[in-house]
Write an enzyme that holds these catalytic residues in place. Structure first.
Site, PDB file in Angstrom:
ATOM      1  N   LYS A   1       0.740  -1.207   0.036  1.00 24.44           N
ATOM      2  CA  LYS A   1       0.100  -0.024  -0.090  1.00 24.44           C
ATOM      3  C   LYS A   1       0.761   1.122  -0.033  1.00 24.44           C
ATOM      4  O   LYS A   1       0.628   2.230  -0.457  1.00 24.44           O
ATOM      5  CB  LYS A   1      -0.967  -0.001   1.345  1.00 24.44           C
ATOM      6  CG  LYS A   1      -2.080  -0.966   0.957  1.00 24.44           C
ATOM      7  CD  LYS A   1      -3.309  -0.713   2.142  1.00 24.44           C
ATOM      8  CE  LYS A   1      -4.219  -1.810   2.340  1.00 24.44           C
ATOM      9  NZ  LYS A   1      -5.311  -1.694   3.305  1.00 24.44           N
TER      10      LYS A   1
ATOM     11  N   ASN B   1      -4.723   1.915  -1.762  1.00 27.35           N
ATOM     12  CA  ASN B   1      -5.497   0.603  -1.806  1.00 27.35           C
ATOM     13  C   ASN B   1      -6.211   0.414  -3.268  1.00 27.35           C
ATOM     14  O   ASN B   1      -6.790  -0.848  -3.424  1.00 27.35           O
ATOM     15  CB  ASN B   1      -6.269   0.166  -0.708  1.00 27.35           C
ATOM     16  CG  ASN B   1      -7.525   0.915  -0.618  1.00 27.35           C
ATOM     17  OD1 ASN B   1      -7.857   2.194  -1.197  1.00 27.35           O
ATOM     18  ND2 ASN B   1      -8.491   0.400  -0.160  1.00 27.35           N
TER      19      ASN B   1
ATOM     20  N   GLY C   1     -15.078  -4.488  12.135  1.00 25.04           N
ATOM     21  CA  GLY C   1     -14.637  -3.830  11.149  1.00 25.04           C
ATOM     22  C   GLY C   1     -15.200  -4.783   9.450  1.00 25.04           C
ATOM     23  O   GLY C   1     -14.855  -4.185   8.588  1.00 25.04           O
TER      24      GLY C   1
END
Length: 296
Positions: A75, A96, A256
């Site tokens: 990333k 990303n 998440g």
């Protein structure tokens, strides 16, 4: 024999670059969305080690790939191989999502967008004028800090064992959004006082994941207020010890997994210009949870 005709000379190519890559659910997300929107495209995982990254990027560009995602460990390192980068991704220091725009590769960061989208939809609240505490100061914390500052929070407190990392993010926010950020170490005597003043508490550390199952961030026994909203970017297990502690005090909590789905949805929207309705994203999330190899 059934004739397979869903790939042809006009099929657009998308993918995800990472090392390792075998675990990714991104192909399921994007190939499902391509089919749902009747888009002639296919999305594949591409295993890339750090040594080969530049050559792979040049090859994908020559191949005229339409877009791709980037996951660990690339990333940050991918940034130097891109032609353009969005302002948010530049501040976040990580990319990303990459889109091919007329032969130029432009980088974006949808991780934080995925978080904000999931938070607002899943918890029915926003960040305007809120006091927020982030536990951890890694790449995810940096991305969320930048995004939350742009959402108009009142104040951000970063808590981290390594002072330098927390200080760097704090300075980044101050330089770009004003003096709304501060940091402290987890052993500070003022931690719980600062925590009690926070409307929202977010864990970005790996505490609670399968390898740290019985841990909480910094191994602290947290004391919450029932009016606080607590979010953990960890999604496996479904409820970390941290979230269970928060629930025991009556807090609203969320893990998440929705962030994972929504960062993919945001990437799809960048690539195609199509807006994914909320209900469609929820259905996609539920389908993935039911997959046999989804980590519980």
């Amino acid at each position: 024999m059934e004739v397979v005709n869903f790939v042809n000379g006009k099929t657009e190519l998308y993918g995800i670059l990472g090392d390792p890559i075998e675990h990714t659910k991104s192909p399921f997300i994007h190939n499902t969305l391509f089919k749902q929107f009747n888009i002639n495209a296919i999305y594949i995982p591409i295993h890339v080690n750090e040594v080969c990254l530049e050559n792979v990027i040049n090859g994908l560009k020559a191949q005229n790939i339409s877009g791709f995602n980037v996951t660990v460990p690339h990333k940050k390192s991918i940034i130097k191989y891109l032609d353009d980068i969005s302002h948010d991704a530049l501040l976040m220091g990580a990319v990303n999502t990459v889109k091919n725009i007329q032969g130029r590769l432009k980088g974006y960061n949808t991780d934080a967008e995925g978080f904000v989208r999931d938070f607002k939809e899943g918890l029915d609240t926003n960040f305007k004028d809120k006091r927020v505490m982030i536990l951890g100061a890694g790449g995810t914390a940096r991305a969320l800090a930048v995004k939350l500052a742009s959402e108009g929070i009142e104040h951000l407190t970063l808590v981290n064992r390594t002072e330098e990392n927390a200080k760097n993010i704090t300075e980044l926010i101050k330089n770009n959004y004003g003096g709304i950020a501060s940091y402290m170490l987890p052993d500070s005597t003022k931690l719980f006082d600062q925590m009690s003043q926070s409307h929202i508490i977010i864990n970005t550390t790996p505490a609670g994941m399968s390898t740290y199952l019985d841990s909480t961030p910094f191994n602290i026994d947290y004391v919450f207020d029932k009016n606080q909203v607590v979010y953990d970017v960890v999604y496996s297990p479904e409820k970390t010890k941290f979230l269970l502690q928060a629930e025991s005090y009556g807090c609203k909590t969320r893990n998440g997994f929705g962030m994972l789905i929504n960062q993919g949805v945001s990437a799809f929207e960048i690539w195609t210009g199509n807006i994914v309705p909320r209900q469609m994203a929820i259905e996609l999330l539920n389908k993935i949870i039911k997959m046999k190899d989804f980590p519980k």
